[in-house]
Scaffold this motif. Structure first.
Motif, PDB file in Angstrom:
ATOM      1  N   SER A 100       0.833  -1.213   0.000  1.00  5.61           N
ATOM      2  CA  SER A 100       0.000   0.000   0.000  1.00  5.61           C
ATOM      3  C   SER A 100       0.859   1.251   0.000  1.00  5.61           C
ATOM      4  O   SER A 100       0.503   2.257  -0.633  1.00  5.61           O
ATOM      5  CB  SER A 100      -0.940  -0.004   1.208  1.00  5.61           C
ATOM      6  N   LEU A 101       2.009   1.226   0.685  1.00  3.35           N
ATOM      7  CA  LEU A 101       2.919   2.370   0.682  1.00  3.35           C
ATOM      8  C   LEU A 101       3.524   2.574  -0.705  1.00  3.35           C
ATOM      9  O   LEU A 101       3.685   3.709  -1.164  1.00  3.35           O
ATOM     10  CB  LEU A 101       4.022   2.167   1.724  1.00  3.35           C
ATOM     11  N   CYS A 102       3.878   1.479  -1.358  1.00  3.26           N
ATOM     12  CA  CYS A 102       4.381   1.583  -2.733  1.00  3.26           C
ATOM     13  C   CYS A 102       3.327   2.224  -3.633  1.00  3.26           C
ATOM     14  O   CYS A 102       3.621   3.162  -4.391  1.00  3.26           O
ATOM     15  CB  CYS A 102       4.745   0.211  -3.268  1.00  3.26           C
ATOM     16  N   ARG A 103       2.110   1.756  -3.530  1.00  2.00           N
ATOM     17  CA  ARG A 103       1.058   2.257  -4.403  1.00  2.00           C
ATOM     18  C   ARG A 103       0.707   3.709  -4.088  1.00  2.00           C
ATOM     19  O   ARG A 103       0.476   4.514  -4.995  1.00  2.00           O
ATOM     20  CB  ARG A 103      -0.170   1.362  -4.309  1.00  2.00           C
ATOM     21  N   ALA A 104       0.676   4.047  -2.802  1.00  2.00           N
ATOM     22  CA  ALA A 104       0.360   5.426  -2.428  1.00  2.00           C
ATOM     23  C   ALA A 104       1.389   6.398  -2.979  1.00  2.00           C
ATOM     24  O   ALA A 104       1.066   7.559  -3.271  1.00  2.00           O
ATOM     25  CB  ALA A 104       0.282   5.544  -0.907  1.00  2.00           C
ATOM     26  N   ASN A 105       2.622   5.913  -3.129  1.00  2.00           N
ATOM     27  CA  ASN A 105       3.693   6.771  -3.629  1.00  2.00           C
ATOM     28  C   ASN A 105       4.044   6.480  -5.082  1.00  2.00           C
ATOM     29  O   ASN A 105       5.087   6.899  -5.564  1.00  2.00           O
ATOM     30  CB  ASN A 105       4.922   6.623  -2.728  1.00  2.00           C
ATOM     31  N   ARG A 106       3.160   5.744  -5.750  1.00  2.00           N
ATOM     32  CA  ARG A 106       3.273   5.503  -7.191  1.00  2.00           C
ATOM     33  C   ARG A 106       4.611   4.869  -7.564  1.00  2.00           C
ATOM     34  O   ARG A 106       5.248   5.234  -8.554  1.00  2.00           O
ATOM     35  CB  ARG A 106       3.020   6.796  -7.961  1.00  2.00           C
ATOM     36  N   LEU A 107       5.003   3.907  -6.771  1.00  2.96           N
ATOM     37  CA  LEU A 107       6.227   3.146  -6.987  1.00  2.96           C
ATOM     38  C   LEU A 107       5.871   1.707  -7.335  1.00  2.96           C
ATOM     39  O   LEU A 107       4.941   1.132  -6.764  1.00  2.96           O
ATOM     40  CB  LEU A 107       7.093   3.139  -5.729  1.00  2.96           C
ATOM     41  N   ILE A 108       6.625   1.121  -8.262  1.00  7.17           N
ATOM     42  CA  ILE A 108       6.520  -0.315  -8.485  1.00  7.17           C
ATOM     43  C   ILE A 108       7.305  -1.012  -7.384  1.00  7.17           C
ATOM     44  O   ILE A 108       8.433  -0.647  -7.072  1.00  7.17           O
ATOM     45  CB  ILE A 108       7.044  -0.696  -9.877  1.00  7.17           C
ATOM     46  N   CYS A 109       6.683  -2.017  -6.791  1.00  5.28           N
ATOM     47  CA  CYS A 109       7.218  -2.707  -5.619  1.00  5.28           C
ATOM     48  C   CYS A 109       7.905  -3.996  -6.069  1.00  5.28           C
ATOM     49  O   CYS A 109       7.250  -4.897  -6.591  1.00  5.28           O
ATOM     50  CB  CYS A 109       6.042  -3.046  -4.700  1.00  5.28           C
ATOM     51  N   VAL A 110       9.213  -4.086  -5.889  1.00  2.46           N
ATOM     52  CA  VAL A 110       9.931  -5.348  -6.071  1.00  2.46           C
ATOM     53  C   VAL A 110      10.180  -5.902  -4.673  1.00  2.46           C
ATOM     54  O   VAL A 110      10.926  -5.313  -3.890  1.00  2.46           O
ATOM     55  CB  VAL A 110      11.258  -5.145  -6.826  1.00  2.46           C
ATOM     56  N   LEU A 111       9.532  -7.003  -4.350  1.00  2.00           N
ATOM     57  CA  LEU A 111       9.647  -7.598  -3.017  1.00  2.00           C
ATOM     58  C   LEU A 111      10.606  -8.782  -3.069  1.00  2.00           C
ATOM     59  O   LEU A 111      10.491  -9.641  -3.934  1.00  2.00           O
ATOM     60  CB  LEU A 111       8.276  -8.064  -2.532  1.00  2.00           C
ATOM     61  N   GLU A 112      11.556  -8.821  -2.145  1.00  2.00           N
ATOM     62  CA  GLU A 112      12.548  -9.902  -2.134  1.00  2.00           C
ATOM     63  C   GLU A 112      12.724 -10.481  -0.745  1.00  2.00           C
ATOM     64  O   GLU A 112      12.659  -9.766   0.253  1.00  2.00           O
ATOM     65  CB  GLU A 112      13.888  -9.399  -2.677  1.00  2.00           C
ATOM     66  N   VAL A 113      12.946 -11.806  -0.687  1.00  7.59           N
ATOM     67  CA  VAL A 113      13.293 -12.487   0.562  1.00  7.59           C
ATOM     68  C   VAL A 113      14.811 -12.473   0.703  1.00  7.59           C
ATOM     69  O   VAL A 113      15.529 -13.016  -0.149  1.00  7.59           O
ATOM     70  CB  VAL A 113      12.755 -13.933   0.571  1.00  7.59           C
ATOM     71  N   HIS A 114      15.307 -11.875   1.772  1.00  7.63           N
ATOM     72  CA  HIS A 114      16.758 -11.695   1.918  1.00  7.63           C
ATOM     73  C   HIS A 114      17.440 -12.873   2.619  1.00  7.63           C
ATOM     74  O   HIS A 114      18.666 -12.987   2.591  1.00  7.63           O
ATOM     75  CB  HIS A 114      17.033 -10.410   2.702  1.00  7.63           C
ATOM     76  N   ASP A 115      16.651 -13.756   3.227  1.00 11.27           N
ATOM     77  CA  ASP A 115      17.231 -14.840   4.028  1.00 11.27           C
ATOM     78  C   ASP A 115      18.004 -15.850   3.193  1.00 11.27           C
ATOM     79  O   ASP A 115      18.789 -16.634   3.736  1.00 11.27           O
ATOM     80  CB  ASP A 115      16.122 -15.565   4.790  1.00 11.27           C
ATOM     81  N   THR A 116      17.803 -15.861   1.884  1.00 10.33           N
ATOM     82  CA  THR A 116      18.495 -16.818   1.014  1.00 10.33           C
ATOM     83  C   THR A 116      19.925 -16.393   0.694  1.00 10.33           C
ATOM     84  O   THR A 116      20.667 -17.162   0.065  1.00 10.33           O
ATOM     85  CB  THR A 116      17.726 -16.969  -0.316  1.00 10.33           C
TER      86      THR A 116
END
Length: 446
Positions: A100-116
């Motif tokens: 929702s924060l990405c969308r509110a600020n008109r950003l494309i959200c790339v989500l990544e799992v860092h534990d790998t």
């Protein structure tokens, strides 16, 4: 004879159609999708990432960073998440809030799992299979977000262990298959081995097979460019090897310096511009362990921009010169102006409207929409005067200056020319105290 010919003809047609079905790649039906080695958004417009990584998993309270990253001109934010294997798990509600924060600020959200990170070298690292378990567990936050979210399965999922890295292609294909079987229609981003730098060329040489294994043909490859890529020849050779084969590639991380060498950031930025390849710089703030020089701002304070931040934000081939907002947002920030927002009458061939997008204690985000009149225009200038002492701290998609309470905004090089009736938007962050009334604005053609 006719019967035999008809049967033979039918068999031939069936064979042709089966061959076509095998040869033609499937395409994702929703959200972002890959075609001919390039990434397109849900409107069918090419999208080239220009972004910044944000270490949300370790600094979950720094939610203001999303607006700040946008204010520096990014069209993408790559968000560090944790599956709980090495750091505190980001649960479904938190991931939904990040989106929702990405969308509110008109950003494309790339989500990544860092534990790998560094599996095979780091004993605590999670596997790609465990990362997929995490994505499935928070899938409800991702559903319906294919227009705005790209799923980066796992950060740097293999280290430098050659025997382990030999499994990169099969493990990556298996992870993609599991995500597709679970119903994920998002564009999937996969990181290279060798801590993301692929010096063994494992990803380069197996990318086609991995891409073909995705039933949606909607996978993007991500290389991280640090000390391995310290010459122009290495940068150009690697990126061109993907572009020449029409395989989608982004520079998912890079820096100006690193413990393993001195990356050639100038070539990385110029070559990605010339080839139309996306990049995401590491990282906004919060670095430790001796790589604090990779902070773009100090202590999450957008007023304290570092040399690396200036290089990314306003340097040659940086965000201010090359970033274009995804067309799913329509350009500029994401206001929803109400009918009562003041709009100027036609003056000099353009009109402008001002809207407060978001407001918090002492701060706010606003957007101004500029619309051409009955004839095309080649440049515009918008002015207004604040009545309550508001001030502007940063802006994007316009050159904004202030003299006392009076503010002047002029177009940048890519949004001055507007067809008759066409619109563009720019935005900014500001501060207020006591009241934040909406000013009257005027627009004139330059």
């Amino acid at each position: 004879m006719r019967t035999r010919i008809a049967i033979a003809s039918s068999a031939l047609l069936a064979l042709v159609f089966s061959l076509l079905a095998f040869a033609l790649p499937a395409q994702a039906e929703t959200g972002f999708h890959v075609n001919n080695g390039r990434l397109y958004d849900a409107n069918g417009n090419e999208f080239i990432m220009r972004g910044v990584s944000h270490p949300h998993a370790w600094y979950a309270g720094e939610t203001g960073s999303f607006a700040e990253i946008k204010s520096f001109g990014a069209n993408t934010v790559r968000v560090v998440l944790s599956s709980g294997h090495r750091w505190t798990r980001n649960d479904t509600a938190d991931v939904a809030n990040v989106i929702s924060l990405c969308r509110a600020n008109r950003l494309i959200c790339v989500l990544e799992v860092h534990d790998t990170t560094g599996y095979g070298d780091e004993g605590a690292a999670a596997t790609l299979d465990q990362a997929v378990d995490y994505w499935i567990s928070i899938q409800s936050a991702m559903q319906g977000q294919e227009d705005y979210v790209i799923l980066n399965i796992g950060n740097e999922p293999f280290g430098n262990n050659a025997s382990v890295n030999a499994n990169w292609a099969s493990a990556t294909s298996s992870a993609i298959d599991r995500l597709r079987d679970a119903g994920f229609d998002h564009t999937i981003m996969v990181d290279a081995p060798n801590w993301g730098q692929d010096w063994s060329f494992t990803m380069r040489d197996n990318a086609q097979a991995v891409f073909n294994s995705d039933p949606d043909r909607n996978t993007v490859f991500s290389v991280h460019m640090y000390g391995v890529f310290d010459t122009a020849a290495e940068v150009n050779s690697y990126l061109n090897s993907f572009r020449s084969r029409n395989l989608p590639i982004v520079v998912g991380e890079f820096g100006h310096n690193h413990s393993d060498g001195d990356p050639d950031e100038n070539t990385i930025m110029s070559t990605t511009r010339s080839l139309g390849i996306g990049w995401i710089g590491w990282s906004y703030s919060g670095n430790g362990g001796g790589v604090e020089y990779l902070d773009m701002v100090q202590n999450f304070n957008p007023a304290n921009v570092t040399d690396w931040g200036r290089r990314i934000f306003t340097g040659t081939d940086g965000l201010s010169q090359t970033s274009r907002e995804a067309s799913v947002y329509g350009g500029g920030p994401d206001p929803s102006p109400s009918p009562t927002d003041p709009t100027t009458p036609p003056t000099g061939g353009c009109t402008a409207s001002y809207a407060v997008v978001g407001q918090w204690s002492s701060g706010f985000q606003a957007a101004v929409t500029v619309t051409a009149g009955d004839a095309p225009i080649s440049g515009w200038q918008v002015t207004w005067t604040y009545a309550n002492g508001q001030s502007i701290s940063s802006s994007w998609s316009a050159n904004v200056t202030s003299s006392g309470s009076r503010v002047t905004a002029t177009n940048v090089n890519y949004n001055g020319s507007l067809a008759a009736g066409a619109s563009t938007q720019f935005g900014f962050l500001g501060s207020w105290n006591g009241s934040n009334s909406v000013p009257s604005v005027s627009c004139a053609v330059r």
